[in-house]
Design a protein around this motif. Structure first.
Motif, PDB file in Angstrom:
ATOM      1  N   LEU A  16      41.921  39.440  56.809  1.00  0.00           N
ATOM      2  CA  LEU A  16      43.058  39.846  55.960  1.00  0.00           C
ATOM      3  C   LEU A  16      42.580  40.671  54.772  1.00  0.00           C
ATOM      4  CD1 LEU A  16      45.196  36.570  55.851  1.00  0.00           C
ATOM      5  CD2 LEU A  16      45.940  38.783  56.751  1.00  0.00           C
ATOM      6  N   LEU A  17      41.399  40.309  54.240  1.00  0.00           N
ATOM      7  CA  LEU A  17      40.879  41.020  53.058  1.00  0.00           C
ATOM      8  C   LEU A  17      40.046  42.237  53.419  1.00  0.00           C
ATOM      9  CD1 LEU A  17      39.723  37.966  50.892  1.00  0.00           C
ATOM     10  CD2 LEU A  17      41.824  39.262  50.652  1.00  0.00           C
ATOM     11  N   ASP A  18      39.522  42.246  54.658  1.00  0.00           N
ATOM     12  CA  ASP A  18      38.635  43.343  55.071  1.00  0.00           C
ATOM     13  C   ASP A  18      39.446  44.533  55.571  1.00  0.00           C
ATOM     14  OD1 ASP A  18      36.168  42.467  54.346  1.00  0.00           O
ATOM     15  OD2 ASP A  18      35.621  41.682  56.309  1.00  0.00           O
ATOM     16  N   LYS A  19      40.102  45.191  54.628  1.00  0.00           N
ATOM     17  CA  LYS A  19      40.831  46.410  55.003  1.00  0.00           C
ATOM     18  C   LYS A  19      40.377  47.526  54.047  1.00  0.00           C
ATOM     19  CE  LYS A  19      44.616  44.178  57.359  1.00  0.00           C
ATOM     20  NZ  LYS A  19      44.647  42.778  56.896  1.00  0.00           N
TER      21      LYS A  19
ATOM     22  N   ARG B 118      35.429  41.796  48.286  1.00  0.00           N
ATOM     23  CA  ARG B 118      34.186  41.026  48.440  1.00  0.00           C
ATOM     24  C   ARG B 118      33.452  40.919  47.105  1.00  0.00           C
ATOM     25  NH1 ARG B 118      31.407  40.495  54.124  1.00  0.00           N
ATOM     26  NH2 ARG B 118      33.161  40.915  55.488  1.00  0.00           N
ATOM     27  N   LYS B 119      33.458  42.024  46.343  1.00  0.00           N
ATOM     28  CA  LYS B 119      32.781  42.021  45.032  1.00  0.00           C
ATOM     29  C   LYS B 119      33.457  41.015  44.085  1.00  0.00           C
ATOM     30  CE  LYS B 119      31.945  45.613  41.860  1.00  0.00           C
ATOM     31  NZ  LYS B 119      32.076  47.012  41.597  1.00  0.00           N
ATOM     32  N   VAL B 120      34.782  41.046  44.057  1.00  0.00           N
ATOM     33  CA  VAL B 120      35.518  40.141  43.154  1.00  0.00           C
ATOM     34  C   VAL B 120      35.284  38.681  43.573  1.00  0.00           C
ATOM     35  CG1 VAL B 120      37.845  39.429  42.432  1.00  0.00           C
ATOM     36  CG2 VAL B 120      37.278  41.847  42.548  1.00  0.00           C
ATOM     37  N   ARG B 121      35.242  38.414  44.888  1.00  0.00           N
ATOM     38  CA  ARG B 121      35.019  37.033  45.345  1.00  0.00           C
ATOM     39  C   ARG B 121      33.645  36.536  44.901  1.00  0.00           C
ATOM     40  NH1 ARG B 121      36.292  35.665  51.353  1.00  0.00           N
ATOM     41  NH2 ARG B 121      36.267  33.556  50.515  1.00  0.00           N
ATOM     42  N   ILE B 122      32.646  37.417  44.970  1.00  0.00           N
ATOM     43  CA  ILE B 122      31.292  37.020  44.530  1.00  0.00           C
ATOM     44  C   ILE B 122      31.319  36.738  43.031  1.00  0.00           C
ATOM     45  CG2 ILE B 122      28.906  37.843  44.201  1.00  0.00           C
ATOM     46  CD1 ILE B 122      29.305  39.380  46.924  1.00  0.00           C
TER      47      ILE B 122
ATOM     48  N   ASN C 172      42.194  39.014  37.619  1.00  0.00           N
ATOM     49  CA  ASN C 172      42.273  37.555  37.525  1.00  0.00           C
ATOM     50  C   ASN C 172      43.154  36.904  38.584  1.00  0.00           C
ATOM     51  OD1 ASN C 172      40.628  37.635  35.252  1.00  0.00           O
ATOM     52  ND2 ASN C 172      42.406  37.946  33.904  1.00  0.00           N
ATOM     53  N   GLY C 173      43.366  37.560  39.705  1.00  0.00           N
ATOM     54  CA  GLY C 173      44.099  36.918  40.810  1.00  0.00           C
ATOM     55  C   GLY C 173      43.211  35.826  41.411  1.00  0.00           C
ATOM     56  N   ASN C 174      43.801  34.679  41.753  1.00  0.00           N
ATOM     57  CA  ASN C 174      42.994  33.568  42.268  1.00  0.00           C
ATOM     58  C   ASN C 174      42.887  33.679  43.800  1.00  0.00           C
ATOM     59  OD1 ASN C 174      41.716  31.180  42.856  1.00  0.00           O
ATOM     60  ND2 ASN C 174      42.809  30.037  41.266  1.00  0.00           N
ATOM     61  N   ILE C 175      41.902  34.466  44.234  1.00  0.00           N
ATOM     62  CA  ILE C 175      41.765  34.751  45.671  1.00  0.00           C
ATOM     63  C   ILE C 175      41.468  33.472  46.455  1.00  0.00           C
ATOM     64  CG2 ILE C 175      40.442  36.060  47.395  1.00  0.00           C
ATOM     65  CD1 ILE C 175      39.922  38.178  45.238  1.00  0.00           C
ATOM     66  N   GLU C 176      40.519  32.662  45.937  1.00  0.00           N
ATOM     67  CA  GLU C 176      40.118  31.458  46.685  1.00  0.00           C
ATOM     68  C   GLU C 176      41.279  30.495  46.859  1.00  0.00           C
ATOM     69  OE1 GLU C 176      37.335  31.687  48.247  1.00  0.00           O
ATOM     70  OE2 GLU C 176      36.977  33.529  47.118  1.00  0.00           O
ATOM     71  N   SER C 177      42.086  30.371  45.818  1.00  0.00           N
ATOM     72  CA  SER C 177      43.221  29.449  45.899  1.00  0.00           C
ATOM     73  C   SER C 177      44.214  29.908  46.981  1.00  0.00           C
ATOM     74  CB  SER C 177      43.881  29.371  44.524  1.00  0.00           C
ATOM     75  OG  SER C 177      45.132  28.819  44.621  1.00  0.00           O
ATOM     76  N   LEU C 178      44.451  31.225  47.044  1.00  0.00           N
ATOM     77  CA  LEU C 178      45.369  31.736  48.069  1.00  0.00           C
ATOM     78  C   LEU C 178      44.774  31.526  49.467  1.00  0.00           C
ATOM     79  CD1 LEU C 178      48.118  33.213  48.469  1.00  0.00           C
ATOM     80  CD2 LEU C 178      46.818  35.334  48.620  1.00  0.00           C
ATOM     81  N   LEU C 179      43.461  31.758  49.596  1.00  0.00           N
ATOM     82  CA  LEU C 179      42.838  31.572  50.910  1.00  0.00           C
ATOM     83  C   LEU C 179      42.891  30.099  51.332  1.00  0.00           C
ATOM     84  CD1 LEU C 179      39.737  33.978  50.853  1.00  0.00           C
ATOM     85  CD2 LEU C 179      42.060  34.408  51.651  1.00  0.00           C
TER      86      LEU C 179
ATOM     87  N   SER D 254      37.841  52.206  45.809  1.00  0.00           N
ATOM     88  CA  SER D 254      37.277  50.978  46.355  1.00  0.00           C
ATOM     89  C   SER D 254      36.351  51.179  47.554  1.00  0.00           C
ATOM     90  CB  SER D 254      38.455  50.056  46.734  1.00  0.00           C
ATOM     91  OG  SER D 254      38.018  48.843  47.230  1.00  0.00           O
ATOM     92  N   GLY D 255      36.171  52.414  47.983  1.00  0.00           N
ATOM     93  CA  GLY D 255      35.297  52.658  49.149  1.00  0.00           C
ATOM     94  C   GLY D 255      36.059  52.849  50.447  1.00  0.00           C
ATOM     95  N   GLY D 256      37.338  52.406  50.467  1.00  0.00           N
ATOM     96  CA  GLY D 256      38.191  52.639  51.626  1.00  0.00           C
ATOM     97  C   GLY D 256      37.868  51.778  52.837  1.00  0.00           C
TER      98      GLY D 256
END
Ligand code: SF4
Ligand code: SF4
Ligand code: SF4
Length: 254
Positions: A236-239, A246-250, A213-220, A89-91
């Motif tokens: 929380l997501l920027d680790k 970020r790619k999945v959210r886009i 298919n995790g619903n990131i926006e719904s959790l946020l 994932s780039g770390g």
């Protein structure tokens, strides 16, 4: 039977996933005889020579020479497996993708001018074809031995795809999100660790990366309703999996 030739390579990373391999102890001893470990700088000084049936790659692409090195590794490898969040994932070092490399260099290094790095850190799959990706920071050694043994048996490895929450349910761990209102990333995070953090009463911070298919926006949205600010949600997501989240959210918003 000829043993598969294995190479273990390191790019930009902390060595933690390679150390996990060395720490496999009994599990490692029971499978090590099945393989010829032909290149593993962390454990031996055998030089890099020839081709590999299986290459395990730790670390992200963060410098110019690594862009060439990963192509060289891919050419030498029949099967290429990324091990850990840096390679997959780039770390954590991918945080600079959304900021300034020069800014980070100043904070991290005593002599920033000596550092010759790319302005981005990217996963291996952005550069070459990857056969299998093992997530986690560090990886699950169970997933690694399952993958290696499957390759020997010529079958598809069984890598579980459900969320960390399922592990909590299976183990009877009380939900921190529901019972304590703690911002836990378990619902959108891939299983693999056996819910280590919730079992220690700590919320999951997503080190195994996003579940399919995790619903990131719904959790946020749920976090925001709990009083967590937009900036805190991003943090929380920027680790270690910032690049993939970020790619999945886009992708999910398009
Ligand atoms: S994924 Fe984590 S443990 Fe593995 S090399 Fe990267 S920072 Fe270290
Ligand atoms: S504690 Fe976290 S991982 Fe466990 S069930 Fe609750 S939300 Fe899911
Ligand atoms: S609970 Fe979450 S943060 Fe903790 S080890 Fe598992 S995946 Fe990583």
């Amino acid at each position: 039977m000829k043993k598969p030739r294995v190479g273990i390579f390191k790019l930009t990373s902390c060595d933690g996933c390679q150390l996990s391999i060395l720490n496999m102890e009994d599990e490692l001893l029971s499978i090590i005889d099945l393989f010829d470990i032909a290149y593993f700088r962390e454990a031996t000084d055998r030089p890099l020579k020839g081709e590999f049936d299986i290459s395990l790659v730790e670390g992200s692409i963060s410098t110019d020479w690594q862009k060439k090195e990963i192509i060289n590794i891919r050419w030498r490898s029949r099967t290429l497996i990324t091990i850990g969040a840096c390679a997959t994932s780039g770390g954590l070092q991918a945080l600079r993708n959304w900021s300034s490399l020069e800014g980070y260099k100043k904070y991290v290094y005593q002599s920033p001018e000596a550092i010759n790095a790319l302005s981005t850190s990217t996963p291996i799959s952005d550069h070459v074809y990857v056969d299998y990706e093992l997530w986690g920071c560090p990886i699950s050694t169970h997933a690694l031995s399952e993958t290696l043994v499957s390759l020997i048996l010529d079958r598809k490895p069984v890598i579980r795809k459900y969320s960390v929450c399922m592990d909590c349910k299976k183990k009877g761990i009380p939900c921190l999100l529901v019972s304590k209102g703690e911002p836990c990333l378990g619902p959108i995070t891939l299983t693999g660790c056996g819910a280590i953090c919730p079992s220690l009463e700590k919320p999951c911070y997503g080190c195994f990366g996003p579940k399919e298919n995790g619903n990131i926006e719904s959790l946020l949205r749920m976090f925001k309703n709990m009083g967590i600010t937009q900036q805190e949600c991003i943090m929380l997501l920027d680790k270690m999996n910032t690049y993939t989240y970020r790619k999945v959210r886009i992708e999910q918003s398009s």
